[in-house]
Design an enzyme around this catalytic site. Structure first.
Site, PDB file in Angstrom:
ATOM      1  N   PRO A  89     -29.702 -33.974 -46.982  1.00 36.68           N
ATOM      2  CA  PRO A  89     -28.859 -34.507 -45.903  1.00 36.68           C
ATOM      3  C   PRO A  89     -28.319 -33.398 -45.006  1.00 36.68           C
ATOM      4  O   PRO A  89     -27.860 -32.366 -45.495  1.00 36.68           O
ATOM      5  CB  PRO A  89     -27.726 -35.210 -46.656  1.00 36.68           C
ATOM      6  CG  PRO A  89     -27.686 -34.546 -47.992  1.00 36.68           C
ATOM      7  CD  PRO A  89     -29.102 -34.162 -48.309  1.00 36.68           C
ATOM      8  N   THR A 143     -26.056 -33.121 -41.196  1.00 40.09           N
ATOM      9  CA  THR A 143     -25.413 -33.758 -40.053  1.00 40.09           C
ATOM     10  C   THR A 143     -26.165 -33.415 -38.772  1.00 40.09           C
ATOM     11  O   THR A 143     -26.418 -32.245 -38.482  1.00 40.09           O
ATOM     12  CB  THR A 143     -23.960 -33.295 -39.933  1.00 40.09           C
ATOM     13  OG1 THR A 143     -23.242 -33.726 -41.086  1.00 40.09           O
ATOM     14  CG2 THR A 143     -23.292 -33.877 -38.693  1.00 40.09           C
ATOM     15  N   GLN A 155     -26.627 -41.082 -47.177  1.00 34.44           N
ATOM     16  CA  GLN A 155     -25.572 -40.307 -47.829  1.00 34.44           C
ATOM     17  C   GLN A 155     -24.224 -40.798 -47.309  1.00 34.44           C
ATOM     18  O   GLN A 155     -23.842 -40.526 -46.171  1.00 34.44           O
ATOM     19  CB  GLN A 155     -25.709 -38.810 -47.562  1.00 34.44           C
ATOM     20  CG  GLN A 155     -24.721 -38.001 -48.418  1.00 34.44           C
ATOM     21  CD  GLN A 155     -24.591 -36.571 -47.971  1.00 34.44           C
ATOM     22  OE1 GLN A 155     -24.248 -36.290 -46.833  1.00 34.44           O
ATOM     23  NE2 GLN A 155     -24.855 -35.648 -48.879  1.00 34.44           N
ATOM     24  N   HIS A 204     -21.735 -37.968 -50.881  1.00 35.29           N
ATOM     25  CA  HIS A 204     -21.404 -36.578 -50.575  1.00 35.29           C
ATOM     26  C   HIS A 204     -20.113 -36.214 -51.301  1.00 35.29           C
ATOM     27  O   HIS A 204     -19.013 -36.494 -50.827  1.00 35.29           O
ATOM     28  CB  HIS A 204     -21.242 -36.396 -49.067  1.00 35.29           C
ATOM     29  CG  HIS A 204     -21.300 -34.959 -48.625  1.00 35.29           C
ATOM     30  ND1 HIS A 204     -20.982 -33.912 -49.464  1.00 35.29           N
ATOM     31  CD2 HIS A 204     -21.649 -34.400 -47.433  1.00 35.29           C
ATOM     32  CE1 HIS A 204     -21.121 -32.770 -48.811  1.00 35.29           C
ATOM     33  NE2 HIS A 204     -21.530 -33.040 -47.571  1.00 35.29           N
ATOM     34  N   TYR A 259     -15.073 -31.857 -48.880  1.00 34.23           N
ATOM     35  CA  TYR A 259     -14.739 -33.165 -48.323  1.00 34.23           C
ATOM     36  C   TYR A 259     -13.928 -33.962 -49.354  1.00 34.23           C
ATOM     37  O   TYR A 259     -13.417 -33.400 -50.324  1.00 34.23           O
ATOM     38  CB  TYR A 259     -16.008 -33.881 -47.876  1.00 34.23           C
ATOM     39  CG  TYR A 259     -16.710 -33.177 -46.734  1.00 34.23           C
ATOM     40  CD1 TYR A 259     -16.102 -33.068 -45.484  1.00 34.23           C
ATOM     41  CD2 TYR A 259     -17.961 -32.588 -46.897  1.00 34.23           C
ATOM     42  CE1 TYR A 259     -16.720 -32.406 -44.433  1.00 34.23           C
ATOM     43  CE2 TYR A 259     -18.586 -31.924 -45.860  1.00 34.23           C
ATOM     44  CZ  TYR A 259     -17.973 -31.836 -44.629  1.00 34.23           C
ATOM     45  OH  TYR A 259     -18.580 -31.163 -43.588  1.00 34.23           O
TER      46      TYR A 259
END
Length: 386
Positions: free
Chosen positions: A28, A30, A110, A191, A196
């Site tokens: 994954p 962004t 994700q 994730h 995060y």
């Protein structure tokens, strides 16, 4: 001398309902190309190109769950992160799934909540407060790539999440997982790394709670385990759940949740007991030793301690990690397949998560199989959805 990559192109059975045609996974990343949270035809075509070039499993970029503060400005110049809620976004994801399946691949979304990394007042829902387990972004003065202005904005403590807010986020993950199943995704990825929301529950530096969501690593993992159980109830027994975890954080590149293999076993054990099927061991360099006194990687320890299918990720195919500086006029490339195969052949991991190399080169898996040169990763490649 040619590197024998044929073991990477053997199938892998995942549970009772899924077989991957090979061991290559698109990790994954962004991409910020989904205005108003909606992945368009360009996003579908982007993922299809990787699937039709022998990537067995696509794990999409991070996708906002159905919670108003799931994503926002986390140091990004703009926010165009896709969402897993709303009719338009789900129609877009349905097209992505159809394109990947049509090219012979499988695909997981994700699911993502930025938590402490989201800048207050940003994103599509600016009035929603950002979620912090204990009101802490992270300790100051640690090794990080975050800009000084961003750090200044984020350093002030806020109030901790309430029990009601935690329950709302757990429900949001389950709701978005059910939505993902409804449009045809083959599994669910979470994730849980890189500082995060999940990760700030795991990390003692940012989780100072004295309730059942804090304390030792079992307590600090309770938020994650309740999300996993909620997703399992929402999607049923057939869809596999992949969980990404890391030691390092964007707040602190040298952070550790587990200081020893025994601590890692305890941490991952509660996730496995909750229903995780695949572990995504995220590092900046895939074969870096995880603990002193051993050259075994984090993925290697993960597989050894849990017995679950495990994915290695971190600069596969590249000579610099994600946060190394790259000049506009240079590319990053290195065939480190010799190191990949050495670890794979000794059983450290089952899956190879390829990130930036697949941004630059949709045919990376084919080139790996055929022994052909790879395209370098460049800033120009990063700026497009080729």
């Amino acid at each position: 001398m040619a590197i024998d990559t044929s073991p990477l192109f053997q199938p892998l059975r995942l549970g009772e309902h899924m077989t991957l045609k090979n061991r290559i996974v698109m990790a994954p990343m962004t991409r910020n190309r989904s205005p108003d949270g909606v992945p368009g035809p360009d996003v579908a075509a982007y993922y299809r190109r990787r699937a039709e070039n022998d990537v067995a499993l696509i794990v999409t970029e991070g996708v906002a769950v159905a919670h108003p503060s799931a994503v926002g400005d986390a140091g990004l110049a703009e926010v165009a992160v896709p969402e897993m809620f709303g009719e338009a976004a789900l129609d877009g994801w349905r097209r992505v799934v159809e394109e990947v399946h049509g090219a012979g691949g499988l695909v997981f979304p994700q699911l993502w909540h930025q938590g402490v990394m989201r800048r207050e007042g940003s994103g599509r829902y600016p009035d929603a407060p950002s979620m912090r387990p204990s009101g802490l972004w992270g300790p100051p003065g640690r090794r990080t790539s975050s800009a000084e202005a961003y750090l200044a904005d984020m350093s002030e403590p806020t109030r901790p999440m309430t029990d009601a807010e935690i329950a709302d986020v757990i429900a949001a993950f389950a709701k978005s997982a059910a939505a993902a199943k409804s449009v045809g995704f083959d599994g669910i990825a979470l994730h849980g790394a890189h500082g995060y929301l999940f990760d700030t529950f795991f990390w003692a530096e940012t989780n100072r709670r004295d309730d059942h969501f804090g304390g030792d690593i079992v307590g600090r993992s309770r938020f994650a385990t309740e999300v996993v159980r909620g997703i399992r109830e929402a999607v049923g027994p057939e869809l596999p759940i992949m969980f990404r975890f890391s030691q390092w954080k964007q707040q602190d590149f040298d952070a550790r949740v587990a200081g020893t293999p025994a601590e890692l076993e305890r941490w991952l054990g509660v996730l496995v007991d909750a229903g995780v099927d695949i572990l995504d061991s995220s590092t900046r360099v895939f074969d870096a030793p995880a603990f002193e006194g051993s050259d075994v990687s984090l993925a290697g320890w993960t597989r050894k301690l849990t017995g679950l299918p495990t994915m290695a990720v971190g600069s596969i195919g590249l000579e610099k990690d994600l946060y190394a500086q790259m000049r506009p006029d240079e590319g990053i490339s290195a065939s480190n397949l010799d190191r990949v195969m050495a670890r794979f052949d000794r059983g450290e991991f089952d899956l190879v998560g390829v990130g930036r190399s697949l941004i630059a080169d949709p045919a990376w898996a084919v080139r790996a199989r055929e022994g052909k040169p790879f395209e370098p990763y460049t800033l120009e490649a990063l700026a497009t959805l080729q």
